[in-house]
Design a protein around this motif. Structure first.
Motif, PDB file in Angstrom:
ATOM      1  N   SER A 257     -21.360  -3.026  -1.092  1.00  0.00           N
ATOM      2  CA  SER A 257     -22.255  -1.883  -0.944  1.00  0.00           C
ATOM      3  C   SER A 257     -21.391  -0.632  -0.880  1.00  0.00           C
ATOM      4  O   SER A 257     -20.179  -0.704  -1.093  1.00  0.00           O
ATOM      5  N   LYS A 258     -21.971   0.479  -0.571  1.00  0.00           N
ATOM      6  CA  LYS A 258     -21.224   1.727  -0.565  1.00  0.00           C
ATOM      7  C   LYS A 258     -20.126   1.707   0.497  1.00  0.00           C
ATOM      8  O   LYS A 258     -20.401   1.558   1.686  1.00  0.00           O
ATOM      9  N   HIS A 259     -18.867   1.820   0.077  1.00  0.00           N
ATOM     10  CA  HIS A 259     -17.690   1.873   0.939  1.00  0.00           C
ATOM     11  C   HIS A 259     -17.534   0.618   1.810  1.00  0.00           C
ATOM     12  O   HIS A 259     -16.942   0.678   2.887  1.00  0.00           O
ATOM     13  N   GLN A 260     -18.025  -0.523   1.323  1.00  0.00           N
ATOM     14  CA  GLN A 260     -17.930  -1.725   2.150  1.00  0.00           C
ATOM     15  C   GLN A 260     -18.100  -2.981   1.285  1.00  0.00           C
ATOM     16  O   GLN A 260     -18.907  -3.009   0.367  1.00  0.00           O
ATOM     17  N   ILE A 261     -17.287  -3.999   1.609  1.00  0.00           N
ATOM     18  CA  ILE A 261     -17.508  -5.316   1.015  1.00  0.00           C
ATOM     19  C   ILE A 261     -17.610  -6.333   2.156  1.00  0.00           C
ATOM     20  O   ILE A 261     -16.983  -6.172   3.211  1.00  0.00           O
ATOM     21  N   GLN A 262     -18.423  -7.356   1.942  1.00  0.00           N
ATOM     22  CA  GLN A 262     -18.621  -8.414   2.938  1.00  0.00           C
ATOM     23  C   GLN A 262     -18.357  -9.762   2.295  1.00  0.00           C
ATOM     24  O   GLN A 262     -18.766 -10.011   1.166  1.00  0.00           O
ATOM     25  N   PHE A 263     -17.670 -10.606   3.064  1.00  0.00           N
ATOM     26  CA  PHE A 263     -17.280 -11.920   2.572  1.00  0.00           C
ATOM     27  C   PHE A 263     -17.578 -12.933   3.667  1.00  0.00           C
ATOM     28  O   PHE A 263     -17.116 -12.799   4.799  1.00  0.00           O
ATOM     29  N   THR A 264     -18.379 -13.945   3.334  1.00  0.00           N
ATOM     30  CA  THR A 264     -18.753 -14.987   4.295  1.00  0.00           C
ATOM     31  C   THR A 264     -18.436 -16.348   3.705  1.00  0.00           C
ATOM     32  O   THR A 264     -18.744 -16.619   2.545  1.00  0.00           O
TER      33      THR A 264
END
Length: 348
Positions: free
Chosen positions: A257-264
């Motif tokens: 997303s804007k200015h962010q990445i998420q990893f699970t």
């Protein structure tokens, strides 16, 4: 609690507890003795003042002089109790801090010893595999299929050594602030998919469920070695520690997303005990005993993961994956991710 106490009960700690108990007993004994001496001195003063005023002790106790004398005695008694208690508390706190520091150093020494044992094994195993493959190629005439298999095994061992060296290099960088980190284009989705494919080759029994939003190549600015280490270490751990499951399964999600990445990443493996969920991020720390554990590792992987996440002002959380296993959630704050459509990007 008792098990941890007995684990750390070495000869220096036994001596420490003996000295600790002696100091406590000695301090209490001197406080009681001083209190008794003060009481005796007060009684003697009462008797001398009564004789000097030609009064009986009972009559003297009714006088104003006795009240002044008793008030002074009460202040002295309070002073002894207050100073004795303060002194005793300072000793206890000081000795407790010494004990805590000693146990921390003892734990660190144990972890470093475990690291040396594991790093020796991690270096010897792939080197022995590469040596054996080369000797086989030199001494025997093999068909192309067998040659390709030996070369592929050697390449896998080389990649394992490369990953080990990269982890050691990153750990050294974090210990030395003079080292800098690059700021380059990093295709995190490509690295993740390549890592999953490699792990599937090493662990063919595992079922992998991969989700990504948005689809395509997710590209961010950062240090490729550091970000790759986060992905590789977490993915490799998930595969390694779920290998014993009857039907091993890995679930991986990547989103931007804007200015962010998420990893699970979730697995259905052995899981992590609740009291060790924070310790696993300590340098050299590994669950279990190095002499008996069968899972490969050096104790640097999750330490590096947490440091890289902190470097990007991110968050990493570890929770239980019901009914079995572990879930790691990573959130990184970066420059705005760039998305490039690529229909060929996949984990299969």
């Amino acid at each position: 609690m008792l098990a941890r106490f007995l684990t750390h009960l070495t000869k220096p700690l036994i001596l420490f507890y003996i000295v600790f108990i002696y100091i406590i007993i000695f301090s209490v004994w001197w406080s009681v003795l001083l209190f008794q001496k003060n009481t005796i001195a007060f009684d003697e003063k009462v008797e001398l003042n009564a004789i000097g005023m030609n009064l009986s002790i009972e009559e003297f106790k009714q006088s104003a002089s006795y009240e002044k004398l008793y008030e002074k005695f009460s202040r002295q008694r309070l002073m002894i109790i207050t100073e004795g208690t303060t002194f005793l508390m300072l000793i206890v706190v000081g000795l407790f801090m010494v004990r805590k520091s000693f146990i921390r150093e003892l734990d660190l020494a144990t972890q470093q010893r475990n690291f040396l044992l594991s790093i020796t094994h991690e270096l010897k195993s792939p080197l022995a595999g590469i040596k054996l493959s080369i000797q086989t190629l030199l001494r025997h005439t093999l068909n192309q299929e067998k040659k390709d298999r030996l070369l592929a095994n050697s390449l896998t061992d080389v990649e394992r050594l490369e990953g080990l060296v990269e982890n050691i290099l990153l750990a050294a960088k974090f210990d030395n602030p003079s080292y800098g980190f690059a700021n380059e284009d990093v295709e995190v989705s490509s690295i993740l998919c390549a890592t999953i494919r490699q792990m599937q080759g090493n662990y063919p029994r595992h079922e992998v469920e991969y989700k990504q939003a948005p689809e395509g190549i997710i590209r961010i600015k950062g240090d490729k070695l550091a970000l790759s280490s986060v992905i590789i270490n977490l993915v490799e751990n998930a595969f390694k520690y779920s290998e014993s499951a009857e039907n091993p399964k890995i679930c991986i999600e990547l989103s931007a997303s804007k200015h962010q990445i998420q990893f699970t990443i979730s697995d259905n493996g052995v899981g992590i005990p609740a009291d060790q969920k924070q310790k696993i991020f300590e340098k050299f720390y590994r669950i279990g005993n190095e002499n008996t554990r069968s899972t490969k590792g050096t104790g640097l992987g999750l330490f590096i993961v947490e440091r890289v996440v902190e470097m990007y002002d991110g968050i990493i959380k570890v929770t239980d994956n019901e009914p079995h296993g572990t879930t790691f959630k990573v959130q990184l704050n970066t420059s705005e991710p760039q998305i490039a459509r690529n229909p060929e990007l996949s984990v299969s």
